[in-house]
Structure formats: C-alpha cells, structure tokens
Design a protein around this motif. Sequence first.
Motif, PDB file in Angstrom:
ATOM      1  N   GLY A 186       0.807  -1.213   0.000  1.00  0.00           N
ATOM      2  CA  GLY A 186       0.000   0.000   0.000  1.00  0.00           C
ATOM      3  C   GLY A 186       0.841   1.264   0.000  1.00  0.00           C
ATOM      4  N   CYS A 187       1.956   1.230   0.722  1.00  0.00           N
ATOM      5  CA  CYS A 187       2.836   2.407   0.799  1.00  0.00           C
ATOM      6  C   CYS A 187       3.452   2.714  -0.560  1.00  0.00           C
ATOM      7  CB  CYS A 187       3.951   2.173   1.820  1.00  0.00           C
ATOM      8  SG  CYS A 187       3.380   2.063   3.529  1.00  0.00           S
ATOM      9  N   ILE A 188       3.983   1.684  -1.232  1.00  0.00           N
ATOM     10  CA  ILE A 188       4.659   1.945  -2.501  1.00  0.00           C
ATOM     11  C   ILE A 188       3.652   2.280  -3.595  1.00  0.00           C
ATOM     12  CG2 ILE A 188       4.818  -0.423  -3.393  1.00  0.00           C
ATOM     13  CD1 ILE A 188       7.666   2.212  -3.422  1.00  0.00           C
ATOM     14  N   ASP A 189       2.433   1.727  -3.510  1.00  0.00           N
ATOM     15  CA  ASP A 189       1.401   2.103  -4.479  1.00  0.00           C
ATOM     16  C   ASP A 189       1.109   3.596  -4.386  1.00  0.00           C
ATOM     17  OD1 ASP A 189       1.179  -0.448  -5.491  1.00  0.00           O
ATOM     18  OD2 ASP A 189      -0.654  -0.950  -4.389  1.00  0.00           O
ATOM     19  N   GLU A 190       0.959   4.106  -3.158  1.00  0.00           N
ATOM     20  CA  GLU A 190       0.715   5.543  -2.968  1.00  0.00           C
ATOM     21  C   GLU A 190       1.924   6.364  -3.407  1.00  0.00           C
ATOM     22  OE1 GLU A 190      -0.754   6.725   0.854  1.00  0.00           O
ATOM     23  OE2 GLU A 190      -2.196   5.063   0.927  1.00  0.00           O
ATOM     24  N   TRP A 191       3.121   5.886  -3.078  1.00  0.00           N
ATOM     25  CA  TRP A 191       4.352   6.580  -3.463  1.00  0.00           C
ATOM     26  C   TRP A 191       4.429   6.748  -4.981  1.00  0.00           C
ATOM     27  CZ3 TRP A 191       8.390   8.945  -0.980  1.00  0.00           C
ATOM     28  CH2 TRP A 191       9.552   9.155  -1.715  1.00  0.00           C
ATOM     29  N   PHE A 192       4.100   5.660  -5.711  1.00  0.00           N
ATOM     30  CA  PHE A 192       4.209   5.695  -7.168  1.00  0.00           C
ATOM     31  C   PHE A 192       3.191   6.618  -7.819  1.00  0.00           C
ATOM     32  CE2 PHE A 192       6.436   1.331  -7.608  1.00  0.00           C
ATOM     33  CZ  PHE A 192       7.667   1.956  -7.587  1.00  0.00           C
ATOM     34  N   GLU A 193       2.147   7.017  -7.079  1.00  0.00           N
ATOM     35  CA  GLU A 193       1.201   7.986  -7.638  1.00  0.00           C
ATOM     36  C   GLU A 193       1.864   9.353  -7.776  1.00  0.00           C
ATOM     37  OE1 GLU A 193      -2.388   8.020  -5.369  1.00  0.00           O
ATOM     38  OE2 GLU A 193      -2.761   5.881  -5.701  1.00  0.00           O
ATOM     39  N   VAL A 194       2.901   9.600  -6.978  1.00  0.00           N
ATOM     40  CA  VAL A 194       3.590  10.884  -6.972  1.00  0.00           C
ATOM     41  C   VAL A 194       4.997  10.760  -7.567  1.00  0.00           C
ATOM     42  CG1 VAL A 194       4.413  12.773  -5.515  1.00  0.00           C
ATOM     43  CG2 VAL A 194       2.288  11.569  -4.932  1.00  0.00           C
ATOM     44  N   ASN A 195       5.682   9.707  -7.210  1.00  0.00           N
ATOM     45  CA  ASN A 195       7.058   9.479  -7.649  1.00  0.00           C
ATOM     46  C   ASN A 195       7.120   8.184  -8.431  1.00  0.00           C
ATOM     47  OD1 ASN A 195       8.574  11.586  -5.930  1.00  0.00           O
ATOM     48  ND2 ASN A 195       7.266  10.538  -4.460  1.00  0.00           N
ATOM     49  N   ARG A 196       7.980   8.145  -9.435  1.00  0.00           N
ATOM     50  CA  ARG A 196       8.088   6.947 -10.273  1.00  0.00           C
ATOM     51  C   ARG A 196       9.413   6.233 -10.052  1.00  0.00           C
ATOM     52  NH1 ARG A 196       3.050   6.023 -11.084  1.00  0.00           N
ATOM     53  NH2 ARG A 196       1.993   7.326 -12.592  1.00  0.00           N
ATOM     54  N   SER A 197      10.014   6.432  -8.896  1.00  0.00           N
ATOM     55  CA  SER A 197      11.288   5.780  -8.648  1.00  0.00           C
ATOM     56  C   SER A 197      11.332   5.295  -7.200  1.00  0.00           C
ATOM     57  CB  SER A 197      12.449   6.736  -8.920  1.00  0.00           C
ATOM     58  OG  SER A 197      12.321   7.906  -8.149  1.00  0.00           O
ATOM     59  N   CYS A 198      12.271   4.443  -6.920  1.00  0.00           N
ATOM     60  CA  CYS A 198      12.428   3.886  -5.586  1.00  0.00           C
ATOM     61  C   CYS A 198      12.741   5.009  -4.586  1.00  0.00           C
ATOM     62  CB  CYS A 198      13.562   2.872  -5.602  1.00  0.00           C
ATOM     63  SG  CYS A 198      13.997   2.250  -3.956  1.00  0.00           S
ATOM     64  N   PRO A 199      12.083   5.025  -3.438  1.00  0.00           N
ATOM     65  CA  PRO A 199      12.378   6.056  -2.423  1.00  0.00           C
ATOM     66  C   PRO A 199      13.835   6.095  -1.994  1.00  0.00           C
ATOM     67  CG  PRO A 199      10.389   4.847  -1.846  1.00  0.00           C
ATOM     68  CD  PRO A 199      11.003   4.137  -3.020  1.00  0.00           C
ATOM     69  N   GLU A 200      14.501   4.942  -2.032  1.00  0.00           N
ATOM     70  CA  GLU A 200      15.891   4.881  -1.579  1.00  0.00           C
ATOM     71  C   GLU A 200      16.893   4.960  -2.718  1.00  0.00           C
ATOM     72  OE1 GLU A 200      16.491   2.223   2.018  1.00  0.00           O
ATOM     73  OE2 GLU A 200      14.613   1.424   1.191  1.00  0.00           O
ATOM     74  N   HIS A 201      16.418   4.846  -3.946  1.00  0.00           N
ATOM     75  CA  HIS A 201      17.298   4.936  -5.117  1.00  0.00           C
ATOM     76  C   HIS A 201      16.652   5.863  -6.146  1.00  0.00           C
ATOM     77  CE1 HIS A 201      18.311   0.927  -3.368  1.00  0.00           C
ATOM     78  NE2 HIS A 201      19.516   1.399  -3.540  1.00  0.00           N
ATOM     79  N   PRO A 202      16.502   7.144  -5.827  1.00  0.00           N
ATOM     80  CA  PRO A 202      15.743   8.054  -6.703  1.00  0.00           C
ATOM     81  C   PRO A 202      16.343   8.254  -8.087  1.00  0.00           C
ATOM     82  CG  PRO A 202      16.817   9.265  -4.926  1.00  0.00           C
ATOM     83  CD  PRO A 202      16.987   7.805  -4.623  1.00  0.00           C
ATOM     84  N   SER A 203      17.614   7.955  -8.275  1.00  0.00           N
ATOM     85  CA  SER A 203      18.221   8.173  -9.587  1.00  0.00           C
ATOM     86  C   SER A 203      18.049   6.981 -10.516  1.00  0.00           C
ATOM     87  CB  SER A 203      19.705   8.489  -9.434  1.00  0.00           C
ATOM     88  OG  SER A 203      20.376   7.417  -8.800  1.00  0.00           O
ATOM     89  N   ASP A 204      17.599   5.842  -9.976  1.00  0.00           N
ATOM     90  CA  ASP A 204      17.447   4.642 -10.824  1.00  0.00           C
ATOM     91  C   ASP A 204      16.310   4.789 -11.825  1.00  0.00           C
ATOM     92  OD1 ASP A 204      19.511   3.564  -9.484  1.00  0.00           O
ATOM     93  OD2 ASP A 204      18.363   2.062  -8.401  1.00  0.00           O
TER      94      ASP A 204
END
Length: 62
Positions: free
Chosen positions: A44-62
């Motif tokens: 649920g957390c990563i689904d919500e995260w991906f609505e705003v960001n399209r990258s890993c929270p810990e690897h934002p440059s990937d």
Amino acid sequence: AYHRVFCLSDVLSKDAGECAICLEELQQGDTIARLPCLCIYHKGCIDEWFEVNRSCPEHPSD
C-alpha cells in the motif's frame, strides 16, 4: 523523466526491518512489494508513493 518501477507483490516470510516510507515494521505475513533494486515496502505504501514518484524512495536516480 521518471519511469515506472514495476514491483513484485509478495507476502513477507520473515520480519524485515522497517518500511522506509511509513517507518512501520515490515512483519511476517505483510503484503509487500519488492522492487527490481530489491528494496521492499508495504504494498500500500509503494502504491501511494508511485502515484507521486516513479522511482524507488531509496534509489531516486534509478
């Protein structure tokens, strides 16, 4: 340009520290999402995260 990071849903087989998004413990039996970089979060957390960001929270440059 962000790209969609596809996550693989899984059920956690053993406790795995905390979710870096909500900071709650990842516990056995939780539905989690494992990213290609092998980071894991509550599904649920990563689904919500991906609505705003399209990258890993810990690897934002990937």
